[in-house]
Scaffold this motif. Structure first.
Motif, mmCIF file in Angstrom:
data_model
loop_
_atom_site.group_PDB
_atom_site.id
_atom_site.type_symbol
_atom_site.label_atom_id
_atom_site.label_comp_id
_atom_site.label_asym_id
_atom_site.label_seq_id
_atom_site.Cartn_x
_atom_site.Cartn_y
_atom_site.Cartn_z
ATOM 1 N N LYS A 276 36.885 124.905 100.378
ATOM 2 C CA LYS A 276 37.545 126.085 101.333
ATOM 3 C C LYS A 276 36.583 127.042 101.570
ATOM 4 C CE LYS A 276 39.704 128.522 97.528
ATOM 5 N NZ LYS A 276 41.010 128.700 96.960
ATOM 6 N N GLY A 277 36.962 127.894 102.488
ATOM 7 C CA GLY A 277 35.735 128.983 102.940
ATOM 8 C C GLY A 277 35.986 130.042 101.985
ATOM 9 N N GLY A 278 35.061 131.122 101.891
ATOM 10 C CA GLY A 278 35.252 132.135 101.259
ATOM 11 C C GLY A 278 34.130 133.276 101.211
ATOM 12 N N GLY A 279 33.836 134.035 100.218
ATOM 13 C CA GLY A 279 32.647 134.794 99.984
ATOM 14 C C GLY A 279 31.899 134.768 98.628
ATOM 15 N N ALA A 280 30.693 134.849 98.691
ATOM 16 C CA ALA A 280 30.007 134.853 97.062
ATOM 17 C C ALA A 280 29.004 135.965 96.896
ATOM 18 C CB ALA A 280 29.305 133.434 97.058
ATOM 19 N N SER A 281 28.740 136.208 95.797
ATOM 20 C CA SER A 281 27.647 137.236 95.463
ATOM 21 C C SER A 281 26.351 136.875 95.633
ATOM 22 C CB SER A 281 27.924 137.392 93.968
ATOM 23 O OG SER A 281 27.086 136.335 92.935
ATOM 24 N N GLY A 282 25.403 137.933 95.547
ATOM 25 C CA GLY A 282 24.141 137.493 96.267
ATOM 26 C C GLY A 282 23.243 136.627 95.056
ATOM 27 N N ASP A 283 23.851 136.548 94.029
ATOM 28 C CA ASP A 283 23.305 135.701 92.825
ATOM 29 C C ASP A 283 23.694 134.132 93.130
ATOM 30 O OD1 ASP A 283 21.809 137.663 91.660
ATOM 31 O OD2 ASP A 283 23.602 138.445 90.736
ATOM 32 N N VAL A 284 24.303 134.003 94.311
ATOM 33 C CA VAL A 284 24.575 132.499 94.623
ATOM 34 C C VAL A 284 24.034 131.873 95.676
ATOM 35 C CG1 VAL A 284 26.442 130.925 95.090
ATOM 36 C CG2 VAL A 284 26.844 132.763 93.514
ATOM 37 N N VAL A 285 23.211 130.855 95.719
ATOM 38 C CA VAL A 285 22.519 130.310 96.850
ATOM 39 C C VAL A 285 23.659 129.414 97.542
ATOM 40 C CG1 VAL A 285 20.577 128.724 97.710
ATOM 41 C CG2 VAL A 285 20.178 130.282 95.784
ATOM 42 N N ILE A 286 23.872 129.611 98.750
ATOM 43 C CA ILE A 286 24.651 128.892 99.592
ATOM 44 C C ILE A 286 23.712 127.795 100.499
ATOM 45 C CG2 ILE A 286 26.133 128.799 101.588
ATOM 46 C CD1 ILE A 286 27.236 131.687 100.599
ATOM 47 N N ILE A 287 24.041 126.434 100.305
ATOM 48 C CA ILE A 287 23.309 125.393 100.971
ATOM 49 C C ILE A 287 24.440 124.777 101.836
ATOM 50 C CG2 ILE A 287 22.281 123.409 100.851
ATOM 51 C CD1 ILE A 287 21.435 124.109 97.822
ATOM 52 N N ARG A 288 23.902 124.691 103.075
ATOM 53 C CA ARG A 288 24.763 124.148 104.171
ATOM 54 C C ARG A 288 24.253 123.063 105.011
ATOM 55 N NH1 ARG A 288 27.382 128.671 107.829
ATOM 56 N NH2 ARG A 288 28.537 129.008 105.668
ATOM 57 N N ILE A 289 24.609 122.048 105.123
ATOM 58 C CA ILE A 289 24.065 120.776 105.546
ATOM 59 C C ILE A 289 23.946 121.037 107.199
ATOM 60 C CG2 ILE A 289 24.578 118.368 106.261
ATOM 61 C CD1 ILE A 289 25.588 117.964 103.543
ATOM 62 N N SER A 290 22.663 120.931 107.632
ATOM 63 C CA SER A 290 22.533 120.832 109.132
ATOM 64 C C SER A 290 21.800 119.553 109.644
ATOM 65 C CB SER A 290 21.416 121.840 109.438
ATOM 66 O OG SER A 290 20.061 121.630 108.469
ATOM 67 N N ASN A 291 21.824 118.438 108.973
ATOM 68 C CA ASN A 291 21.568 117.161 109.299
ATOM 69 C C ASN A 291 22.459 116.126 109.139
ATOM 70 O OD1 ASN A 291 20.050 114.612 109.394
ATOM 71 N ND2 ASN A 291 18.183 115.899 109.135
ATOM 72 N N ARG A 292 22.892 115.293 110.179
ATOM 73 C CA ARG A 292 24.021 114.350 110.274
ATOM 74 C C ARG A 292 23.606 113.130 109.445
ATOM 75 N NH1 ARG A 292 26.438 114.310 116.208
ATOM 76 N NH2 ARG A 292 27.162 116.724 116.394
ATOM 77 N N LYS A 293 22.229 113.041 108.779
ATOM 78 C CA LYS A 293 22.191 111.751 108.079
ATOM 79 C C LYS A 293 22.346 112.074 106.645
ATOM 80 C CE LYS A 293 17.603 110.953 110.817
ATOM 81 N NZ LYS A 293 16.153 110.611 110.439
ATOM 82 N N ILE A 294 23.036 113.048 106.244
ATOM 83 C CA ILE A 294 23.473 113.027 104.867
ATOM 84 C C ILE A 294 24.943 113.735 104.818
ATOM 85 C CG2 ILE A 294 22.616 115.653 104.700
ATOM 86 C CD1 ILE A 294 21.503 114.386 101.944
ATOM 87 N N THR A 295 25.576 113.131 103.907
ATOM 88 C CA THR A 295 26.999 113.735 103.622
ATOM 89 C C THR A 295 26.937 114.797 102.446
ATOM 90 O OG1 THR A 295 27.494 112.061 102.128
ATOM 91 C CG2 THR A 295 27.852 111.261 104.324
ATOM 92 N N PRO A 296 28.045 115.742 102.840
ATOM 93 C CA PRO A 296 27.946 116.744 101.713
ATOM 94 C C PRO A 296 28.265 116.231 100.332
ATOM 95 C CG PRO A 296 29.557 117.127 103.674
ATOM 96 C CD PRO A 296 28.927 115.891 103.905
ATOM 97 N N VAL A 297 28.974 115.238 100.187
ATOM 98 C CA VAL A 297 29.253 114.468 98.875
ATOM 99 C C VAL A 297 28.083 114.080 98.171
ATOM 100 C CG1 VAL A 297 30.543 112.904 97.399
ATOM 101 C CG2 VAL A 297 31.732 114.200 99.142
#
Length: 379
Positions: A276-297
């Motif tokens: 789900k969505g939310g907010g994280a502290s600055g000590d957490v790296v957020i990685i978001r998929i931007s390429n359709r060649k790969i699935t999140p799982v």
């Protein structure tokens, strides 16, 4: 107050000392294993990673942990506690408080009380200092008021809470077994993602994903949407939300299917695939998929595999509080099998996740019962 109970400050029923402040360039003596914050889990001491440092003969008595001593984390996940229950002694360093109790106090009774204060937010919000990285200093720790029944009552309460906690730990081990099964299926289908013995195409993490830095106001979040680095609790996936929000004004926004990675010791390698969505502290790296060649799982399983993130000085910066170097992380190569194979893997993982969800519900129910019983005894 219950009949026969009394209130005492924690400092009135124990002696407390921080461990040795280590300095590799100045320390003398023989090498000895020692405990630090990564070894202290709630009601468990993990000796799988045991560091060594030099201690002089005259220092060893001062920094010795004995059977029955309660060790409390001073920084990071403040208040996290465990009891040294072995006959042999061990040394410890200054990230830990060592509490040695008077005869009238059963150490595990205090451990459960600290667990209760952590669960209701008092450890973090009332007794710990700092915004981003909190610290539980000795003066604050020893000022905590302790409801203290006679020792037989302490033992009775601990027996009840221990049984519930033991059931929770059994279910958590079952949960880990499902994680191990998922990891086994991954290696069977794709091989080691670093060695890449199956010869898959390799592409850099930066070509597959982005690192968003959008901000969201803290007052727009509920506690179950905020992820501080200390909430990432498992090496290969998991999060435990706290009961309160931090005092910061904003957090970094994350979305469903974003991958959240701990970026500061002792939370390096802690990782979670957001549901789900939310907010994280600055000590957490957020990685978001931007390429359709790969699935999140699939990407999550690559990043959380045993061999992928081997943090050392190559990937971290800073001496006192090492952090992962995001530029280096972005250059890491990721294997890229055909999308249909990734999707087949994701289907298998979905089946495992359904089983995990059932176990997790049992864990949650037991944790609610444990919290209820702690509230009954300690409130």
């Amino acid at each position: 107050m219950r009949e026969g109970w009394e209130y005492k400050k924690l400092g009135q029923v124990c002696t407390s000392d921080l461990g040795k402040t280590l300095n590799k360039s100045k320390d003398r003596g023989e090498l000895h294993p020692y405990l630090c914050s990564i070894n202290i889990l709630w009601d468990k001491i993990d000796l799988s990673t045991l560091k060594q440092a030099c201690f002089e003969a005259g220092e060893q008595e001062k920094y010795t942990v004995r059977k029955g001593d309660l060790l409390v984390c001073e920084g990071g996940d403040t208040g996290r506690s465990a009891i040294w229950d072995r006959d042999e002694t061990i040394l410890y360093q200054n990230a830990l408080h060592r509490l040695r109790f008077h005869e009238s106090v059963f150490p595990k009774f205090v451990l459960f009380y600290l667990m209760y204060l952590k669960d209701i937010g008092e450890i973090d919000n009332k007794y710990s200092k700092g915004v981003t990285i909190k610290h539980l200093v000795k003066k604050a720790l020893l000022s905590i008021p302790l409801p203290l029944p006679p020792k037989p009552t302490q033992l009775s309460i601990v027996s009840e809470l221990d049984k519930l906690n033991e059931l929770i730990q059994i279910k958590k081990e079952q949960f880990k077994d499902y994680d191990a099964l998922a990891q086994s299926i991954f290696y069977e289908m794709f091989g080691d993602p670093v060695v890449n013995e199956k010869g898959w195409e390799v592409i850099s993490l930066s070509e597959l994903s982005m690192y968003p830095n959008e901000r969201i106001a803290i007052n727009q979040l509920s506690p179950s949407q905020y992820v501080g680095v200390e909430n990432l609790i498992k090496d290969r996936g998991g999060v435990r939300f706290s009961n309160s929000l931090p005092k910061a004004n904003s957090a970094i926004a994350y979305k469903e299917n974003d991958i959240l990675l701990g970026n500061i010791r002792p939370y390096l390698k802690k990782i979670w695939l957001a549901d789900k969505g939310g907010g994280a502290s600055g000590d957490v790296v957020i990685i978001r998929i931007s390429n359709r060649k790969i699935t999140p799982v699939f990407l999550f399983k690559v990043l959380s595999s045993d061999s992928f993130f081997e943090y050392d000085n190559t990937y971290t910066k800073g001496a006192k509080m090492p952090r992962g170097d995001r530029k280096v992380i972005a250059k890491f190569g990721v294997i890229l099998p055909p999308l249909p194979l990734q999707q087949s893997f994701a289907h298998k993982i979905e089946q495992i996740e359904r089983q995990k969800a059932s176990v997790q519900k049992t864990i949650s129910d037991l944790e609610m019962l444990l919290a209820s019983r702690m509230q009954h005894w300690f409130d």
